[in-house]
Scaffold this motif. Structure first.
Motif, short mmCIF file in Angstrom:
data_model
loop_
_atom_site.label_atom_id
_atom_site.label_comp_id
_atom_site.label_asym_id
_atom_site.label_seq_id
_atom_site.Cartn_x
_atom_site.Cartn_y
_atom_site.Cartn_z
N GLU A 1 0.81 -1.22 0.00
CA GLU A 1 0.00 0.00 0.00
C GLU A 1 0.84 1.27 0.00
O GLU A 1 0.61 2.17 -0.78
N CYS A 2 1.84 1.33 0.90
CA CYS A 2 2.62 2.57 1.04
C CYS A 2 4.10 2.41 0.70
O CYS A 2 4.82 3.39 0.61
N CYS B 1 0.90 2.55 7.57
CA CYS B 1 -0.47 2.68 7.08
C CYS B 1 -1.43 1.64 7.67
O CYS B 1 -2.60 1.61 7.31
N SER B 2 -0.93 0.77 8.54
CA SER B 2 -1.72 -0.27 9.22
C SER B 2 -2.22 -1.37 8.28
O SER B 2 -3.14 -2.10 8.63
N PHE B 3 -1.64 -1.51 7.10
CA PHE B 3 -1.98 -2.62 6.21
C PHE B 3 -1.54 -3.91 6.89
O PHE B 3 -0.47 -3.98 7.48
N SER B 4 -2.38 -4.94 6.84
CA SER B 4 -2.06 -6.22 7.48
C SER B 4 -1.98 -7.33 6.44
O SER B 4 -2.75 -7.33 5.48
N ILE B 5 -1.07 -8.25 6.67
CA ILE B 5 -0.89 -9.41 5.80
C ILE B 5 -0.73 -10.62 6.71
O ILE B 5 -0.05 -10.54 7.75
N PRO B 6 -1.37 -11.74 6.39
CA PRO B 6 -1.25 -12.93 7.24
C PRO B 6 0.19 -13.46 7.26
O PRO B 6 0.90 -13.41 6.27
N VAL B 7 0.58 -13.98 8.42
CA VAL B 7 1.93 -14.52 8.59
C VAL B 7 2.16 -15.71 7.66
O VAL B 7 3.27 -15.92 7.17
N ARG B 8 1.13 -16.46 7.33
CA ARG B 8 1.30 -17.63 6.46
C ARG B 8 1.82 -17.24 5.07
O ARG B 8 2.38 -18.06 4.36
N PRO C 1 8.00 -11.07 10.70
CA PRO C 1 6.88 -11.77 11.35
C PRO C 1 7.26 -12.18 12.77
O PRO C 1 8.38 -12.60 13.03
N GLY C 2 6.31 -12.04 13.66
CA GLY C 2 6.54 -12.41 15.06
C GLY C 2 5.58 -13.50 15.48
O GLY C 2 5.24 -14.38 14.69
N ILE C 3 5.11 -13.43 16.71
CA ILE C 3 4.23 -14.48 17.24
C ILE C 3 2.76 -14.21 16.91
O ILE C 3 1.93 -15.09 17.11
N GLN C 4 2.44 -13.01 16.40
CA GLN C 4 1.06 -12.72 16.03
C GLN C 4 0.71 -13.37 14.70
O GLN C 4 1.59 -13.78 13.95
N ASP C 5 -0.58 -13.42 14.39
CA ASP C 5 -1.05 -14.06 13.16
C ASP C 5 -0.92 -13.17 11.93
O ASP C 5 -1.05 -13.64 10.81
N THR C 6 -0.68 -11.87 12.15
CA THR C 6 -0.55 -10.95 11.02
C THR C 6 0.67 -10.07 11.19
O THR C 6 1.15 -9.85 12.30
N VAL C 7 1.15 -9.56 10.07
CA VAL C 7 2.21 -8.55 10.06
C VAL C 7 1.54 -7.25 9.65
O VAL C 7 0.87 -7.18 8.61
N THR C 8 1.70 -6.21 10.47
CA THR C 8 1.02 -4.95 10.23
C THR C 8 2.05 -3.87 9.91
O THR C 8 3.05 -3.72 10.61
N CYS C 9 1.76 -3.12 8.85
CA CYS C 9 2.64 -2.01 8.46
C CYS C 9 2.56 -0.92 9.52
O CYS C 9 1.47 -0.48 9.88
N PRO C 10 3.72 -0.44 10.03
CA PRO C 10 3.68 0.60 11.07
C PRO C 10 3.26 1.96 10.53
O PRO C 10 2.89 2.84 11.30
#
Length: 118
Positions: free
Chosen positions: A13-14, A32-39, A21-30
């Motif tokens: 997006e930006c 624009c807050s775009f999220s993508i699944p860790v898989r 990727p960390g322990i959460q299920d998604t990776v979020t852009c710091p």
């Protein structure tokens, strides 16, 4: 619709660099807050390489002080050792980026060195 077409290291997006990727299920852009699944990152290999410059090319290579020629602009500054006018200087960012540079002065007559934090 994505503005950027890139690999998974960058936000589509930006264009900002995505965090690892960390322990959460998604990776979020710091940014624009775009999220993508860790898989989406599965089987992606991350490599890094460190290449050291040869000492001859380094600016830290030590020269023989008697044979080396003083380089840099000559300014009207009085040497505190020999009390003669004329010093060359160079600057370096020795402290954090939000602080001033350090200025190194060398007397052209006696080669005495001084430093000043600006």
């Amino acid at each position: 619709m994505s503005c950027f077409s890139s690999d998974l290291n960058f936000c589509p997006e930006c264009g900002n660099v995505l965090p690892l990727p960390g322990i959460q299920d998604t990776v979020t852009c710091p940014r624009c807050s775009f999220s993508i699944p860790v898989r989406e990152f599965s089987a992606q290999e991350i490599k890094s390489t460190v290449i050291f410059n040869p000492l001859e090319q380094s600016s830290l290579a030590v020269e023989d002080e008697e044979d080396s020629e003083l380089k840099g602009p000559v300014i009207d500054r009085r040497c505190s050792r020999c009390n003669k006018e004329g010093m060359v200087y160079h600057t370096r960012q020795m402290r954090s980026a939000d602080e001033g540079q350090t200025v190194f002065f060398t007397c052209i007559h006696c080669r005495y060195q001084e430093k000043e934090d600006s």
